[in-house]
Motif scaffolding. Sequence first.
Motif, PDB file in Angstrom:
ATOM      1  N   ASN A  38      27.694  61.295  45.389  1.00 26.33           N
ATOM      2  CA  ASN A  38      28.973  61.040  46.046  1.00 26.33           C
ATOM      3  C   ASN A  38      29.661  62.352  46.408  1.00 26.33           C
ATOM      4  OD1 ASN A  38      31.031  59.565  47.106  1.00 26.33           O
ATOM      5  ND2 ASN A  38      31.785  58.743  45.161  1.00 26.33           N
ATOM      6  N   GLY A  39      28.987  63.169  47.225  1.00 23.41           N
ATOM      7  CA  GLY A  39      29.567  64.440  47.663  1.00 23.41           C
ATOM      8  C   GLY A  39      30.298  64.249  48.974  1.00 23.41           C
ATOM      9  N   GLU A  40      30.062  65.164  49.932  1.00 26.09           N
ATOM     10  CA  GLU A  40      30.687  65.030  51.243  1.00 26.09           C
ATOM     11  C   GLU A  40      30.230  63.745  51.922  1.00 26.09           C
ATOM     12  OE1 GLU A  40      30.122  68.440  53.676  1.00 26.09           O
ATOM     13  OE2 GLU A  40      31.019  69.826  52.236  1.00 26.09           O
ATOM     14  N   LYS A  41      29.009  63.352  51.651  1.00 28.68           N
ATOM     15  CA  LYS A  41      28.470  62.105  52.196  1.00 28.68           C
ATOM     16  C   LYS A  41      27.784  61.340  51.076  1.00 28.68           C
ATOM     17  CE  LYS A  41      25.412  60.375  55.847  1.00 28.68           C
ATOM     18  NZ  LYS A  41      26.419  59.530  56.494  1.00 28.68           N
ATOM     19  N   VAL A  42      28.044  60.055  51.007  1.00 31.04           N
ATOM     20  CA  VAL A  42      27.437  59.239  49.970  1.00 31.04           C
ATOM     21  C   VAL A  42      25.985  58.943  50.345  1.00 31.04           C
ATOM     22  CG1 VAL A  42      27.531  57.059  48.708  1.00 31.04           C
ATOM     23  CG2 VAL A  42      29.655  58.192  49.403  1.00 31.04           C
ATOM     24  N   VAL A  43      25.078  59.209  49.384  1.00 31.41           N
ATOM     25  CA  VAL A  43      23.652  58.984  49.611  1.00 31.41           C
ATOM     26  C   VAL A  43      23.095  58.146  48.464  1.00 31.41           C
ATOM     27  CG1 VAL A  43      21.383  60.036  49.897  1.00 31.41           C
ATOM     28  CG2 VAL A  43      23.410  61.167  50.838  1.00 31.41           C
ATOM     29  N   ILE A  44      22.401  57.061  48.816  1.00 26.64           N
ATOM     30  CA  ILE A  44      21.690  56.267  47.823  1.00 26.64           C
ATOM     31  C   ILE A  44      20.211  56.590  47.928  1.00 26.64           C
ATOM     32  CG2 ILE A  44      21.032  53.950  47.078  1.00 26.64           C
ATOM     33  CD1 ILE A  44      23.703  52.947  48.062  1.00 26.64           C
ATOM     34  N   SER A  45      19.637  57.085  46.827  1.00 26.68           N
ATOM     35  CA  SER A  45      18.217  57.435  46.789  1.00 26.68           C
ATOM     36  C   SER A  45      17.442  56.337  46.071  1.00 26.68           C
ATOM     37  CB  SER A  45      18.007  58.771  46.066  1.00 26.68           C
ATOM     38  OG  SER A  45      18.662  59.813  46.758  1.00 26.68           O
ATOM     39  N   LEU A  46      16.362  55.883  46.684  1.00 30.30           N
ATOM     40  CA  LEU A  46      15.560  54.802  46.137  1.00 30.30           C
ATOM     41  C   LEU A  46      14.109  55.222  46.013  1.00 30.30           C
ATOM     42  CD1 LEU A  46      17.051  52.036  48.430  1.00 30.30           C
ATOM     43  CD2 LEU A  46      17.432  52.208  45.969  1.00 30.30           C
ATOM     44  N   SER A  47      13.510  54.928  44.862  1.00 30.32           N
ATOM     45  CA  SER A  47      12.077  55.116  44.662  1.00 30.32           C
ATOM     46  C   SER A  47      11.516  53.796  44.162  1.00 30.32           C
ATOM     47  CB  SER A  47      11.800  56.242  43.661  1.00 30.32           C
ATOM     48  OG  SER A  47      12.578  56.094  42.504  1.00 30.32           O
ATOM     49  N   VAL A  48      10.284  53.482  44.533  1.00 27.98           N
ATOM     50  CA  VAL A  48       9.756  52.148  44.259  1.00 27.98           C
ATOM     51  C   VAL A  48       8.407  52.194  43.555  1.00 27.98           C
ATOM     52  CG1 VAL A  48      10.933  51.148  46.262  1.00 27.98           C
ATOM     53  CG2 VAL A  48       8.589  51.971  46.514  1.00 27.98           C
ATOM     54  N   LYS A  49       8.145  51.137  42.780  1.00 30.96           N
ATOM     55  CA  LYS A  49       6.815  50.888  42.218  1.00 30.96           C
ATOM     56  C   LYS A  49       6.239  49.713  42.992  1.00 30.96           C
ATOM     57  CE  LYS A  49       4.339  49.734  37.940  1.00 30.96           C
ATOM     58  NZ  LYS A  49       3.411  50.873  37.990  1.00 30.96           N
ATOM     59  N   LEU A  50       5.016  49.843  43.469  1.00 30.31           N
ATOM     60  CA  LEU A  50       4.407  48.845  44.334  1.00 30.31           C
ATOM     61  C   LEU A  50       3.516  47.875  43.562  1.00 30.31           C
ATOM     62  CD1 LEU A  50       3.366  51.163  47.319  1.00 30.31           C
ATOM     63  CD2 LEU A  50       5.496  49.877  47.021  1.00 30.31           C
ATOM     64  N   VAL A  51       3.485  46.647  44.026  1.00 29.07           N
ATOM     65  CA  VAL A  51       2.539  45.678  43.484  1.00 29.07           C
ATOM     66  C   VAL A  51       1.124  46.096  43.875  1.00 29.07           C
ATOM     67  CG1 VAL A  51       1.816  43.260  43.470  1.00 29.07           C
ATOM     68  CG2 VAL A  51       4.259  43.830  43.658  1.00 29.07           C
ATOM     69  N   ASN A  52       0.935  46.367  45.155  1.00 24.49           N
ATOM     70  CA  ASN A  52      -0.361  46.817  45.687  1.00 24.49           C
ATOM     71  C   ASN A  52      -0.183  48.200  46.309  1.00 24.49           C
ATOM     72  OD1 ASN A  52      -2.764  47.310  47.012  1.00 24.49           O
ATOM     73  ND2 ASN A  52      -2.889  45.281  47.957  1.00 24.49           N
ATOM     74  N   PRO A  53      -0.693  49.250  45.667  1.00 22.22           N
ATOM     75  CA  PRO A  53      -0.517  50.620  46.178  1.00 22.22           C
ATOM     76  C   PRO A  53      -1.113  50.836  47.567  1.00 22.22           C
ATOM     77  CG  PRO A  53      -1.300  50.639  43.911  1.00 22.22           C
ATOM     78  CD  PRO A  53      -1.416  49.233  44.391  1.00 22.22           C
ATOM     79  N   GLN A  54      -1.987  49.922  47.986  1.00 22.43           N
ATOM     80  CA  GLN A  54      -2.629  50.073  49.294  1.00 22.43           C
ATOM     81  C   GLN A  54      -1.727  49.606  50.443  1.00 22.43           C
ATOM     82  OE1 GLN A  54      -5.512  51.717  49.231  1.00 22.43           O
ATOM     83  NE2 GLN A  54      -5.249  51.705  46.992  1.00 22.43           N
TER      84      GLN A  54
END
Length: 441
Positions: free
Chosen positions: A372-388
């Motif tokens: 929550n600095g000059e611009k609010v940024v939401i960072s998302l990382s995911v775990k996949l069911v199928n990595p392919q």
Amino acid sequence: MSRTLYEKWIENRVFMKTGDDKLSEEGLKAYQIGEIKNAINIAKRSKFYGETLKNFSSGDIKKFVDFKKIPFTSSEDLVKNPNSFLCTSLDKISRIVTTMSSGTMGNPKRIFFTEADLKATIEFFTYGMLNLIKPGQRVLILMPGKSPFSIGKLLMEGINNAGCEGIIYGPVFNVWDALEAIHLKNIDCIVGLPIQVFYLAKLKKTNVKYKDLKLKSVLLSADYVPRSLCSAVSSAFSCHVYSHYGMTEMGYGGGVECNALNGYHMREVDLYTEIIDPITRLNVPEGTYGEVVITTFRREAMPLIRYRTGDIARFLPKKCSCSNAFKRMDYVKGRVSEYIKLSDGQHIGIGMIDEVMFKIDNVLDYRASISNGEKVVISLSVKLVNPQIPVTLSDIENCIKQDKHLGLLIESNNISIEFSGILNNIEISNGMMKRKLCRLN
């Protein structure tokens, strides 16, 4: 829809006190006022309430408006000196539960139960489970159950009292082993933590052995339950998915859904529930979101009066088809302490992001943080069911746009979405740590 056995159980409990032969909203209110008076009289035996309520007499409470002059109890109060809430001697205590408090810098709370308190919980579990199981069915309990009076043991006893067979498996750490247990034991219903059951639902489709494994019902409990997660579980197991709302301070059980699947029928014979504005501390109108506040009835060891749970929910304005007298509480949206305020005064929490992320077909789990600095940024990382099968930033942004509430919130606050990559080593949640939107600054 006809009345459930759960509703009939509540009605009979009220009739025993009021002598009525038909349950009405007025009759339920009269019952609750009487129970509130009893709870206050018991609570004043403790050091904490003996001091806090010294200027309040139960005899002065004629209506709910009188009761709402009583001060609130907070989780901080429990953390400071839990023994000061005791209304009985320690030799009458059958179970002490230590829980972590998200609202008090992670300091633990201690909740005390007598044997009678635990029997009341078992009774609620019996009739609450009868909303979703039938006598003769087998129920796999994916919750802790090794120690005496643990949540799993109490639930097993309640299920057995309902004429079913409760089988304790414990929390899920190996998805394939849990699926094999469901398969081999001919299980009809599972009860478990939302994210763990979601893992089962997603991964079962990837193995031909379990792809067609079906259940008659599922109950999700012990954490808030995103609707998108319920839909995924329902689709995977071809059954209705019910959710339960409760916490240790309530005596584990708070409310459960009926077959209409449209909100919690609260445990109104053992609890009085309010929804307040967290800032003004005043009760909010029906249909408005606020903080859940509970007062416990029939608790011998540690009654709680106007206890602020920190959970965000609302009362639903329309009655359910199974009853006209009981209030329904909507699904919990998250916790007051974990909502992050944005520039336009609105708030964002992990529950809003859950609703979007769990709709993405190949997402098994994810982590989210917000800067929550000059611009609010939401960072998302995911775990996949199928990595392919890749999941891209574009996939996530499209899902967010389709969600009217979160999409408008992100647009109006000019929030950027950042894809941080794939998670390979994330472990299945054990349910002890609640899901959070991490703040980076």
